[in-house]
Design a protein around this motif. Sequence first.
Motif, PDB file in Angstrom:
ATOM      1  N   ASP A  52       0.815  -1.229   0.000  1.00  0.00           N
ATOM      2  CA  ASP A  52       0.000   0.000   0.000  1.00  0.00           C
ATOM      3  C   ASP A  52       0.842   1.271   0.000  1.00  0.00           C
ATOM      4  N   SER A  67       5.710   7.804   6.208  1.00  0.00           N
ATOM      5  CA  SER A  67       4.861   6.753   6.780  1.00  0.00           C
ATOM      6  C   SER A  67       3.387   6.964   6.442  1.00  0.00           C
ATOM      7  N   TYR A  68       3.006   8.221   6.157  1.00  0.00           N
ATOM      8  CA  TYR A  68       1.605   8.563   5.913  1.00  0.00           C
ATOM      9  C   TYR A  68       0.701   8.105   7.052  1.00  0.00           C
ATOM     10  N   SER A  69       1.236   8.178   8.272  1.00  0.00           N
ATOM     11  CA  SER A  69       0.507   7.854   9.511  1.00  0.00           C
ATOM     12  C   SER A  69       0.047   6.400   9.592  1.00  0.00           C
ATOM     13  N   ARG A  70       0.627   5.517   8.737  1.00  0.00           N
ATOM     14  CA  ARG A  70       0.172   4.123   8.757  1.00  0.00           C
ATOM     15  C   ARG A  70       1.293   3.116   8.522  1.00  0.00           C
ATOM     16  N   GLN A  97       3.493   1.352  11.451  1.00  0.00           N
ATOM     17  CA  GLN A  97       2.931   0.352  12.370  1.00  0.00           C
ATOM     18  C   GLN A  97       3.584  -1.003  12.102  1.00  0.00           C
ATOM     19  N   HIS A 110       7.894   8.854  10.330  1.00  0.00           N
ATOM     20  CA  HIS A 110       6.570   9.147  10.891  1.00  0.00           C
ATOM     21  C   HIS A 110       6.597  10.486  11.627  1.00  0.00           C
ATOM     22  N   GLU A 115       0.423  13.154   6.830  1.00  0.00           N
ATOM     23  CA  GLU A 115      -0.800  12.343   6.778  1.00  0.00           C
ATOM     24  C   GLU A 115      -0.981  11.705   5.402  1.00  0.00           C
ATOM     25  N   GLU A 116      -1.760  10.623   5.365  1.00  0.00           N
ATOM     26  CA  GLU A 116      -2.094  10.035   4.069  1.00  0.00           C
ATOM     27  C   GLU A 116      -3.087  10.934   3.347  1.00  0.00           C
ATOM     28  N   HIS A 145      -4.100   6.812  -0.953  1.00  0.00           N
ATOM     29  CA  HIS A 145      -3.698   6.941   0.458  1.00  0.00           C
ATOM     30  C   HIS A 145      -2.302   7.542   0.585  1.00  0.00           C
TER      31      HIS A 145
END
Length: 511
Positions: free
Chosen positions: A16, A46-49, A52, A91, A96-97, A102
């Motif tokens: 993704d 990281s696009y806030s995701r 993880q 991050h 943000e994404e 995304h």
Amino acid sequence: MNNFLFVAAENDALPDCKAGGMGDVVRDVPRQISERGDRAHVVVPSYSRLHQNGTLKTHLHFRLRGIDYTAELYEVVPKKEFGNLHHYVIHHPEIEEGDIAHIYHNDPTEPFYTDAIKYIIFCTAVAEALKREAFGKVDVVHMHDWHSSLVLFLKKYHPSYNGLKKMRYVYSIHNLAIQGIRPFGDNYSSLENWFPELELDYGALMDYRYQDCVNLMAVGIRFADAVHTVSPSYKEDVLRPSSPPEFIGGEGLEKDLLEADNEGRLFGILNGCNYSNIRVAAKGKLYRNTVKALFRWLQEESKKYKADFLAHTGEKVMRYVQNHPKFIVSSVARLTEQKFYFFKRSPEAFVEILKKLEKIDGIFMLLGTGAPEYEDLFRQMSYDHKNFIFTNGQSEDLIDSIYLESDLYFMPSLFEPCGISQMLAMRNGNPCLVHHTGGLKDTVSHLKTGFSFDGDTYDEKIRNMLTCFDLALDVYTNDRPQWKRIKANAKRKRFTWKKSVDEYYRSLYLL
């Protein structure tokens, strides 16, 4: 052992993290480098995701807007492991994404407003990581499109990052039309707001057309040690001014590109294509995979507004489950001006193509999402024409099936820096019908591996596109030996990353 850092907005080595062809390049080139025995690192936001489940490597401290910022550098697990190859994401809550894959934000009223903010934070964090040697001692920093060019700005102008000057900097242009233009000041998303302590060199940074703005694409071209276009023919195109819609060239930056060329810094090297570990759908599953994708999209909240259209598409597809069409033309692309301007401006030409297909029991399959006006056009076309199947979403299984089971791949791009779709289609032995521009010139040979059209005026291009389509159908219908030769020639063509990266080492990296 040489040590490389790739800085980009996309990396398809991670799940993704892809919106377009840049993601493929940033996935494949570092793999090729690692297979040579050199070390490569790839860093994206990281696009806030994407952080993880990653491993926190370090905290990065820097100043922006006159206040202290802290970003986090994570190492993350790729889809496939390679020796000497490491993948990272940065991050920060403000990175943000977006609503495009995304990744990118669509800011229709103020282009690049949100993206500029997140890539300023990202690039400053990358500069800090380079300064701290978080990737070891780096020899070559390879940056991709405007999202990464601020690293060059920081290296040149920011006193905290003077130490970055000892590395070699390579800048790849994937799409010259998207330039990251933002005001110098009087705006939250401006250089003066984010770097209030710096004396800006307005003349060196400005956009020629909007002189109160920085052009971040131009920053990459002006300050890199080597500048790279993703095909030889696109390099020739961008040295000439654009004259739309007949010709898309330097998009206002031809002066900078000519200067880079005269200085021996500009190189056109064709992208490669992956010919190993190919993800392939099972043959004969095209309509099943279409229906599966439609059912999945119908359950997504974000697709609810087009539920009626998705159901309509499912009904159309079911007609072909038992009674397969005799000929399939396909396109897989972002629905943008670059890819489908000819159909948007001349919808009657597209209708003509559908009528020609109807006579031989053929269909046109288009898969993609993109600009609302293009989605609206193709949805209406689908309601109006029974042999046009528009799958308005994204599905890797379905894309694989389309490439596997099409008879002719259609790519009428207004311009094309390189193009990957035609290579993927040819890899499966599908002839392509393309506009004779950019990287499509370098990959598709008329009546040898496919079909191509051109013209001096817009109207001539449209006429020639239809004539070329007639020719393709005529060869398929009346000269099967020639059609089989074209298919075989297309399948034999090899645009390998090994060949491309050999040239990178010689011309871009000087190693």
